[in-house]
Design a protein around this motif. Structure first.
Motif, PDB file in Angstrom:
ATOM      1  N   THR A  35      -1.823   5.659   6.133  1.00  0.00           N
ATOM      2  CA  THR A  35      -1.714   4.889   4.890  1.00  0.00           C
ATOM      3  C   THR A  35      -1.766   5.813   3.678  1.00  0.00           C
ATOM      4  OG1 THR A  35      -2.740   2.930   5.869  1.00  0.00           O
ATOM      5  CG2 THR A  35      -2.781   3.079   3.471  1.00  0.00           C
ATOM      6  N   GLN A  36      -0.935   5.499   2.687  1.00  0.00           N
ATOM      7  CA  GLN A  36      -0.947   6.267   1.451  1.00  0.00           C
ATOM      8  C   GLN A  36      -2.062   5.767   0.538  1.00  0.00           C
ATOM      9  OE1 GLN A  36       2.199   6.013  -1.814  1.00  0.00           O
ATOM     10  NE2 GLN A  36       2.745   7.977  -0.892  1.00  0.00           N
ATOM     11  N   VAL A  37      -2.783   6.715  -0.029  1.00  0.00           N
ATOM     12  CA  VAL A  37      -3.862   6.408  -0.961  1.00  0.00           C
ATOM     13  C   VAL A  37      -3.471   6.964  -2.333  1.00  0.00           C
ATOM     14  CG1 VAL A  37      -6.326   6.621  -1.456  1.00  0.00           C
ATOM     15  CG2 VAL A  37      -5.526   6.585   0.911  1.00  0.00           C
ATOM     16  N   ALA A  70      -9.426   5.794 -10.595  1.00  0.00           N
ATOM     17  CA  ALA A  70      -9.412   4.684  -9.639  1.00  0.00           C
ATOM     18  C   ALA A  70      -8.709   5.124  -8.366  1.00  0.00           C
ATOM     19  CB  ALA A  70      -8.708   3.475 -10.241  1.00  0.00           C
ATOM     20  N   VAL A  71      -9.297   4.814  -7.226  1.00  0.00           N
ATOM     21  CA  VAL A  71      -8.733   5.185  -5.926  1.00  0.00           C
ATOM     22  C   VAL A  71      -8.532   3.924  -5.091  1.00  0.00           C
ATOM     23  CG1 VAL A  71      -9.136   6.417  -3.765  1.00  0.00           C
ATOM     24  CG2 VAL A  71      -9.782   7.472  -5.948  1.00  0.00           C
ATOM     25  N   GLY A  72      -7.316   3.749  -4.576  1.00  0.00           N
ATOM     26  CA  GLY A  72      -7.048   2.575  -3.757  1.00  0.00           C
ATOM     27  C   GLY A  72      -5.935   2.821  -2.761  1.00  0.00           C
ATOM     28  N   GLU A  73      -5.937   2.081  -1.661  1.00  0.00           N
ATOM     29  CA  GLU A  73      -4.906   2.209  -0.641  1.00  0.00           C
ATOM     30  C   GLU A  73      -3.703   1.331  -0.977  1.00  0.00           C
ATOM     31  OE1 GLU A  73      -6.432   1.359   3.219  1.00  0.00           O
ATOM     32  OE2 GLU A  73      -7.766   3.098   3.271  1.00  0.00           O
ATOM     33  N   ASP A  74      -2.521   1.773  -0.580  1.00  0.00           N
ATOM     34  CA  ASP A  74      -1.321   0.952  -0.728  1.00  0.00           C
ATOM     35  C   ASP A  74      -1.507  -0.374  -0.003  1.00  0.00           C
ATOM     36  OD1 ASP A  74       0.137   2.608  -2.311  1.00  0.00           O
ATOM     37  OD2 ASP A  74       1.576   3.227  -0.787  1.00  0.00           O
ATOM     38  N   GLY A  75      -1.057  -1.453  -0.648  1.00  0.00           N
ATOM     39  CA  GLY A  75      -1.157  -2.764  -0.035  1.00  0.00           C
ATOM     40  C   GLY A  75      -2.496  -3.436  -0.214  1.00  0.00           C
ATOM     41  N   CYS A  76      -3.412  -2.779  -0.906  1.00  0.00           N
ATOM     42  CA  CYS A  76      -4.742  -3.357  -1.155  1.00  0.00           C
ATOM     43  C   CYS A  76      -4.933  -3.555  -2.653  1.00  0.00           C
ATOM     44  CB  CYS A  76      -5.820  -2.432  -0.603  1.00  0.00           C
ATOM     45  SG  CYS A  76      -7.504  -3.025  -0.859  1.00  0.00           S
ATOM     46  N   ASP A  77      -5.413  -4.718  -3.051  1.00  0.00           N
ATOM     47  CA  ASP A  77      -5.596  -5.020  -4.470  1.00  0.00           C
ATOM     48  C   ASP A  77      -6.796  -4.297  -5.075  1.00  0.00           C
ATOM     49  OD1 ASP A  77      -3.418  -6.702  -4.465  1.00  0.00           O
ATOM     50  OD2 ASP A  77      -4.598  -8.484  -3.983  1.00  0.00           O
TER      51      ASP A  77
END
Length: 360
Positions: A35-37, A70-77
């Motif tokens: 998964t891309q972050v 801010a750090v988040g995974e693709d597909g996650c809000d």
């Protein structure tokens, strides 16, 4: 030489100083291999990517001290926040937790607690069908109101307990939405430490610009309408004065086929037309489209039976220039004598205004 040195010092004092750069180090844990972050600097909008491998990901680089990241995974809000204070952080995207400086650990705990009430409501009702949602509409609205109140309590706690840290800077948008601009301005006026954060200054400047635009738009209220001329879908030219100031209440609706929010609002406008047209209410749609085909197609698809005009010039349309339209959807409500009495009526506000005029 001494005079030159003094002059150089004075010039330097007037120039903006570069913010101190600090290294950031992010070590990440995730169960989603491949998964891309993404890491985003919320001040500069710069975005960097990493890919989860063997349950891990990482970022490192330089950014302004205390920049909000801010750090988040693709597909996650959800995105985990942290201030770039020079202390390395470890982020677990599986449970949205963070280990780092005390300030950043409190920031993440506050963020989770602030968003929890609304998130819980969304999870509870997200799998309902459209019919079930309609049946439970009162219940859902009530649950949302309670959630917003809980969110407000949490925000009040943050702005009180963290007044001497940068943490409130991460929540100014939420505070403004819950408590309003006036209350937020009153707090900023006390000059707390967090008010000096660049993100706060950016947001305050943006709100000031938006306020100025709204004031400019609202200056039309109380004024007589200004005439303009555009073509109908058949290419025939018409003046606005053919429809406005002729004894009917007229909503001049600014929209476009490419505008998602405009199309989302259209069923509400159609309902208003169907309910009040026979009582003396009419609509003239002024489109911001560039091409005729999608404009005409959506007039039919959205079942909009009123008059439609456009010069097909997009944002350069004469309607934008005459009425200062810089965002759509927008509209003007004009009385039977041609005076503009309201602007930007959407959703329930449109229905309430027409009810005041025409009754049930």
């Amino acid at each position: 030489m001494k005079k030159l040195l003094v002059l150089a010092a004075l010039i330097a004092a007037t120039l903006p100083t570069a913010a101190q750069q600090v290294k950031y180090t992010v070590n990440g844990i995730s169960k989603n291999n491949g998964t891309q972050v993404k890491l985003m600097n919320r001040q500069t909008r710069e975005t960097f990517t990493s890919v989860v491998a063997d349950g891990k990901f990482s970022f490192s680089g330089m950014a302004d001290k205390d920049a909000l990241m801010a750090v988040g995974e693709d597909g996650c809000d959800w995105a985990t926040l942290f201030f770039n204070d020079g202390t390395p952080v470890t982020i677990n995207t599986n449970d949205s937790t963070l280990k780092g400086s005390p300030v950043n650990e409190r920031l993440v705990a506050y963020d989770i607690a602030t968003n929890a009430p609304l998130s819980n409501v969304q999870r509870k009702y997200q799998n309902l069908s459209e019919a079930e949602r309609e049946k439970k509409q009162t219940e859902i609205v009530g649950a949302m109101m309670i959630a917003v109140m809980k969110m407000g309590d949490q925000l009040s706690k943050i702005f009180k307990e963290e007044n001497k840290t940068m943490i409130p800077a991460a929540f100014i948008s939420e505070y403004q939405q819950v408590f309003g601009q006036e209350k937020l301005d009153s707090i900023i006026a006390t000059k707390p430490i967090w008010a000096s954060h660049p993100l706060v200054k950016q947001q305050v400047q943006l709100w000031a610009q938006m306020k100025a635009q709204d004031e400019k738009k609202n200056a039309f209220i109380g004024q007589q309408f200004t005439d303009l001329e555009e073509a109908d879908p058949d290419g025939n030219m018409h003046k606005l004065s053919e429809y406005v100031g002729k004894g009917k209440w007229v909503l001049v609706d600014f929209w476009a086929s490419w505008c998602g929010p405009c199309k989302a609002e259209m069923p509400n406008v159609v309902a208003a037309y169907e309910k009040y047209h026979t009582k003396g209410f009419d609509i003239v749609g002024l489109s911001f489209d560039n091409k005729k085909e999608p404009w005409v197609k959506d007039i039919e698809a959205l079942k909009m039976p009123w008059t439609h005009l456009s010069d097909l010039k997009g944002w350069n349309t004469v309607a934008s220039k005459v009425y200062g339209v810089n965002s759509i959807p927008d509209n003007l409500l004009i009385d039977p004598q041609g005076k503009i009495v309201a602007r930007g009526l959407r959703a329930q506000a449109l229905q309430d205004k027409l009810k005041d005029i025409f009754g049930e």
